[in-house]
Design a protein around this motif. Sequence first.
Motif, PDB file in Angstrom:
ATOM      1  N   ALA A  27       0.816  -1.218   0.000  1.00 39.67           N
ATOM      2  CA  ALA A  27       0.000   0.000   0.000  1.00 39.67           C
ATOM      3  C   ALA A  27       0.853   1.273   0.000  1.00 39.67           C
ATOM      4  CB  ALA A  27      -0.913  -0.006   1.224  1.00 39.67           C
ATOM      5  N   PHE A  28       2.116   1.184  -0.399  1.00 37.23           N
ATOM      6  CA  PHE A  28       3.021   2.330  -0.325  1.00 37.23           C
ATOM      7  C   PHE A  28       2.541   3.521  -1.143  1.00 37.23           C
ATOM      8  CE2 PHE A  28       7.072   4.481  -1.628  1.00 37.23           C
ATOM      9  CZ  PHE A  28       7.314   5.073  -0.406  1.00 37.23           C
ATOM     10  N   GLY A  29       1.888   3.282  -2.263  1.00 32.51           N
ATOM     11  CA  GLY A  29       1.332   4.397  -3.016  1.00 32.51           C
ATOM     12  C   GLY A  29       2.148   4.832  -4.214  1.00 32.51           C
ATOM     13  N   GLN A  30       3.317   4.268  -4.401  1.00 28.57           N
ATOM     14  CA  GLN A  30       4.093   4.546  -5.606  1.00 28.57           C
ATOM     15  C   GLN A  30       4.892   3.293  -5.951  1.00 28.57           C
ATOM     16  OE1 GLN A  30       6.694   7.670  -3.819  1.00 28.57           O
ATOM     17  NE2 GLN A  30       8.294   6.767  -5.058  1.00 28.57           N
ATOM     18  N   ASP A  31       5.215   3.160  -7.232  1.00 26.17           N
ATOM     19  CA  ASP A  31       5.984   2.001  -7.663  1.00 26.17           C
ATOM     20  C   ASP A  31       7.415   2.098  -7.145  1.00 26.17           C
ATOM     21  OD1 ASP A  31       3.902   0.841  -9.041  1.00 26.17           O
ATOM     22  OD2 ASP A  31       4.495   1.684 -10.977  1.00 26.17           O
ATOM     23  N   VAL A  32       7.890   1.002  -6.578  1.00 28.58           N
ATOM     24  CA  VAL A  32       9.283   0.895  -6.157  1.00 28.58           C
ATOM     25  C   VAL A  32       9.862  -0.263  -6.950  1.00 28.58           C
ATOM     26  CG1 VAL A  32      10.864   0.500  -4.241  1.00 28.58           C
ATOM     27  CG2 VAL A  32       8.746   1.770  -3.858  1.00 28.58           C
ATOM     28  N   VAL A  65       1.774  -8.421   3.429  1.00 27.12           N
ATOM     29  CA  VAL A  65       1.321  -7.134   2.916  1.00 27.12           C
ATOM     30  C   VAL A  65       2.522  -6.267   2.521  1.00 27.12           C
ATOM     31  CG1 VAL A  65      -0.876  -7.160   4.166  1.00 27.12           C
ATOM     32  CG2 VAL A  65       1.143  -6.172   5.248  1.00 27.12           C
ATOM     33  N   HIS A  66       3.681  -6.921   2.421  1.00 23.91           N
ATOM     34  CA  HIS A  66       4.923  -6.259   2.045  1.00 23.91           C
ATOM     35  C   HIS A  66       5.649  -7.115   1.002  1.00 23.91           C
ATOM     36  CE1 HIS A  66       4.150  -4.585   6.044  1.00 23.91           C
ATOM     37  NE2 HIS A  66       4.892  -3.555   5.682  1.00 23.91           N
ATOM     38  N   ALA A  67       6.551  -6.490   0.268  1.00 27.82           N
ATOM     39  CA  ALA A  67       7.382  -7.192  -0.709  1.00 27.82           C
ATOM     40  C   ALA A  67       8.838  -7.166  -0.233  1.00 27.82           C
ATOM     41  CB  ALA A  67       7.253  -6.540  -2.074  1.00 27.82           C
ATOM     42  N   PRO A  68       9.339  -8.287   0.326  1.00 26.29           N
ATOM     43  CA  PRO A  68      10.742  -8.343   0.743  1.00 26.29           C
ATOM     44  C   PRO A  68      11.662  -8.195  -0.471  1.00 26.29           C
ATOM     45  CG  PRO A  68       9.496 -10.210   1.614  1.00 26.29           C
ATOM     46  CD  PRO A  68       8.634  -9.533   0.606  1.00 26.29           C
ATOM     47  N   PHE A  69      12.863  -7.681  -0.251  1.00 30.26           N
ATOM     48  CA  PHE A  69      13.801  -7.506  -1.361  1.00 30.26           C
ATOM     49  C   PHE A  69      15.230  -7.771  -0.900  1.00 30.26           C
ATOM     50  CE2 PHE A  69      12.987  -3.338   0.526  1.00 30.26           C
ATOM     51  CZ  PHE A  69      14.261  -2.930   0.852  1.00 30.26           C
ATOM     52  N   SER A  70      16.093  -8.003  -1.885  1.00 32.45           N
ATOM     53  CA  SER A  70      17.508  -8.248  -1.582  1.00 32.45           C
ATOM     54  C   SER A  70      18.338  -7.021  -1.944  1.00 32.45           C
ATOM     55  CB  SER A  70      18.022  -9.478  -2.316  1.00 32.45           C
ATOM     56  OG  SER A  70      17.836  -9.350  -3.709  1.00 32.45           O
ATOM     57  N   LEU A  71      19.489  -6.954  -1.287  1.00 37.09           N
ATOM     58  CA  LEU A  71      20.454  -5.873  -1.472  1.00 37.09           C
ATOM     59  C   LEU A  71      21.695  -6.432  -2.159  1.00 37.09           C
ATOM     60  CD1 LEU A  71      20.267  -4.287   2.100  1.00 37.09           C
ATOM     61  CD2 LEU A  71      19.025  -3.578   0.043  1.00 37.09           C
ATOM     62  N   PRO A  72      22.599  -5.574  -2.619  1.00 40.44           N
ATOM     63  CA  PRO A  72      23.845  -6.060  -3.213  1.00 40.44           C
ATOM     64  C   PRO A  72      24.628  -6.935  -2.227  1.00 40.44           C
ATOM     65  CG  PRO A  72      23.568  -3.725  -3.655  1.00 40.44           C
ATOM     66  CD  PRO A  72      22.500  -4.112  -2.678  1.00 40.44           C
ATOM     67  N   ARG A  73      25.359  -7.906  -2.759  1.00 40.05           N
ATOM     68  CA  ARG A  73      26.112  -8.835  -1.913  1.00 40.05           C
ATOM     69  C   ARG A  73      27.141  -8.139  -1.030  1.00 40.05           C
ATOM     70  NH1 ARG A  73      27.717 -13.302  -6.221  1.00 40.05           N
ATOM     71  NH2 ARG A  73      26.991 -11.744  -7.659  1.00 40.05           N
ATOM     72  N   ALA A  74      27.586  -6.959  -1.425  1.00 37.44           N
ATOM     73  CA  ALA A  74      28.597  -6.234  -0.645  1.00 37.44           C
ATOM     74  C   ALA A  74      28.060  -5.708   0.683  1.00 37.44           C
ATOM     75  CB  ALA A  74      29.141  -5.075  -1.469  1.00 37.44           C
ATOM     76  N   VAL A  75      26.735  -5.645   0.841  1.00 32.82           N
ATOM     77  CA  VAL A  75      26.137  -5.158   2.095  1.00 32.82           C
ATOM     78  C   VAL A  75      26.055  -6.330   3.074  1.00 32.82           C
ATOM     79  CG1 VAL A  75      24.148  -4.059   3.172  1.00 32.82           C
ATOM     80  CG2 VAL A  75      24.811  -3.419   0.838  1.00 32.82           C
ATOM     81  N   ALA A  76      26.749  -6.216   4.192  1.00 32.38           N
ATOM     82  CA  ALA A  76      26.825  -7.301   5.175  1.00 32.38           C
ATOM     83  C   ALA A  76      25.620  -7.287   6.110  1.00 32.38           C
ATOM     84  CB  ALA A  76      28.102  -7.174   5.998  1.00 32.38           C
TER      85      ALA A  76
END
Length: 94
Positions: A27-32, A65-76
Amino acid sequence: MQFLFEIEDVFDIGGRGCVLVPGVPYAFGQDVKTGAQLLIETPQGTQVRTNIVAFEMINRGRPMVHAPFSLPRAVAKSSLPVGSKVYLLGSADV
């Protein structure tokens, strides 16, 4: 800069990177989209600038009700403590 969520859990997936939960609210209201720039502020005040690599499918045993996401591998994972706040950066913030 817009607040997205507070980190409840972080999964480190070998070869892919860290996945942040809960993720972007539907429900964030904008495309991410992938590539979106983020600022993560830890409870200690440390800031991590990063971006979304991919959205992930996670089954937590209840409707999400959320979309989990991954970050670059360099982020520990160690730099992403539970309770950190995740913000979406706009072009003026980058």
